[in-house]
Design a protein around this motif. Structure first.
Motif, PDB file in Angstrom:
ATOM      1  N   LEU A 190      -1.215  -8.524   4.185  1.00  0.00           N
ATOM      2  CA  LEU A 190      -0.406  -7.368   3.819  1.00  0.00           C
ATOM      3  C   LEU A 190      -0.955  -6.110   4.483  1.00  0.00           C
ATOM      4  N   TRP A 229       4.463  -0.723   1.827  1.00  0.00           N
ATOM      5  CA  TRP A 229       3.693  -1.914   2.133  1.00  0.00           C
ATOM      6  C   TRP A 229       4.542  -2.864   2.973  1.00  0.00           C
ATOM      7  N   LEU A 234       4.428  -4.635  -6.195  1.00  0.00           N
ATOM      8  CA  LEU A 234       4.082  -3.694  -5.130  1.00  0.00           C
ATOM      9  C   LEU A 234       5.180  -2.659  -4.940  1.00  0.00           C
ATOM     10  N   VAL A 256      -5.585  -1.614   4.566  1.00  0.00           N
ATOM     11  CA  VAL A 256      -5.109  -0.269   4.225  1.00  0.00           C
ATOM     12  C   VAL A 256      -5.055   0.568   5.499  1.00  0.00           C
ATOM     13  N   VAL A 315      -3.290  -2.187  -6.597  1.00  0.00           N
ATOM     14  CA  VAL A 315      -3.001  -3.346  -5.752  1.00  0.00           C
ATOM     15  C   VAL A 315      -4.141  -4.356  -5.840  1.00  0.00           C
ATOM     16  N   GLU A 320       7.241  -3.496   6.895  1.00  0.00           N
ATOM     17  CA  GLU A 320       8.000  -3.104   5.714  1.00  0.00           C
ATOM     18  C   GLU A 320       9.373  -3.765   5.698  1.00  0.00           C
ATOM     19  N   ALA A 376      -5.477  -7.784   2.341  1.00  0.00           N
ATOM     20  CA  ALA A 376      -4.740  -6.527   2.320  1.00  0.00           C
ATOM     21  C   ALA A 376      -5.484  -5.495   3.152  1.00  0.00           C
ATOM     22  N   LEU A 382      -0.932  -1.942   3.750  1.00  0.00           N
ATOM     23  CA  LEU A 382      -0.649  -0.910   2.750  1.00  0.00           C
ATOM     24  C   LEU A 382      -0.759   0.448   3.430  1.00  0.00           C
ATOM     25  N   ARG A 383       0.290   1.235   3.415  1.00  0.00           N
ATOM     26  CA  ARG A 383       0.272   2.547   4.049  1.00  0.00           C
ATOM     27  C   ARG A 383      -0.304   3.571   3.068  1.00  0.00           C
TER      28      ARG A 383
END
Length: 231
Positions: free
Chosen positions: A149, A124, A117, A180, A165, A87, A178, A151-152
């Motif tokens: 990436l 993210w 985003l 997750v 997203v 982040e 991406a 993604l939280r």
């Protein structure tokens, strides 16, 4: 909002760590030729997804200047002198001229995605080779480099944001991977969108196929033949 559990000393997979010294790193067997003391003295290591017998050590991965240069290692938590989270890399990239003016597709994609985003209700960050390069200053990116990436998504209620997203990732010149992150592991966003739910969840104990990535996997579902997958 519930956050994903952290590992040793609060470190999560994909965090970049700077060891106190190159000799702080514990590698099983001889180090690869590219992992010279000079490189390890300045390059950060990345927290990987694994479970260690010694709870005071952090599982990490060494990165070289090319995609094929990777090596698993361990790092005593007390020897970590600096931490940079995905982040934080994303936030620094927002004002980076290198990102805005780069001819590389991966950095152009980051410049385009960042504001969109930021407008979504999820945290993210940037990982992979782009995150490593932006954090370290080492020029390890190539014309075909991917943008990775994280993604939280600590709650399944964030599913709408994840679908948003996925729509943002369409029609980009760079390939975007991406991942997750849930409280129990990580899965590929594109796989989740494609299947409508069932995904391969990467956990600290290894990969497991699950219909609900926001529930704790049953140990019976782990395939003993599968080796732990990297973060």
């Amino acid at each position: 909002m519930v956050s994903a559990p952290a590992g040793v000393a609060g470190h999560r997979p994909h965090d970049l760590l700077w060891p106190e010294r190159a000799s702080s790193l514990i590698i099983s067997g001889p180090p690869p030729p590219w992992a010279t003391p000079a490189w390890l003295a300045v390059a950060p290591v990345v927290v990987r997804r694994a479970t260690l017998a010694d709870p005071a050590q952090v599982p990490v991965g060494l990165r070289g200047s090319t995609r094929s240069e990777r090596c698993a290692a361990r790092l005593p938590a007390r020897h970590v002198v600096r931490v940079l989270k995905p982040e934080e890399i994303a936030r620094s990239a927002a004002g980076s001229a290198r990102v805005r003016e780069s001819p590389l597709a991966c950095l152009q994609a980051l410049a385009r995605l960042g504001p969109a985003l930021d407008a979504l209700p999820l945290a993210w960050g940037v990982t992979g080779s782009v995150g490593f390069s932006l954090a370290s200053g080492f020029d390890v990116l190539r014309a075909g480099s991917d943008l990775d990436l994280i993604l939280r998504a600590p709650l399944a209620a964030g599913a709408d944001a994840l679908r948003a997203v996925a729509r943002l990732l369409r029609d980009l010149d760079a390939r975007v991977d991406a991942q997750v992150e849930t409280p129990f592991g990580a899965f590929a966003l594109q796989e989740w969108v494609r299947t409508g739910g069932p995904v391969l969840l990467k956990t600290s104990r290894g990969p497991v196929l699950t219909d609900d990535a926001w529930s704790s996997p049953d140990a019976a579902f782990f395939d003993a033949a599968c080796r732990p997958m990297p973060a």
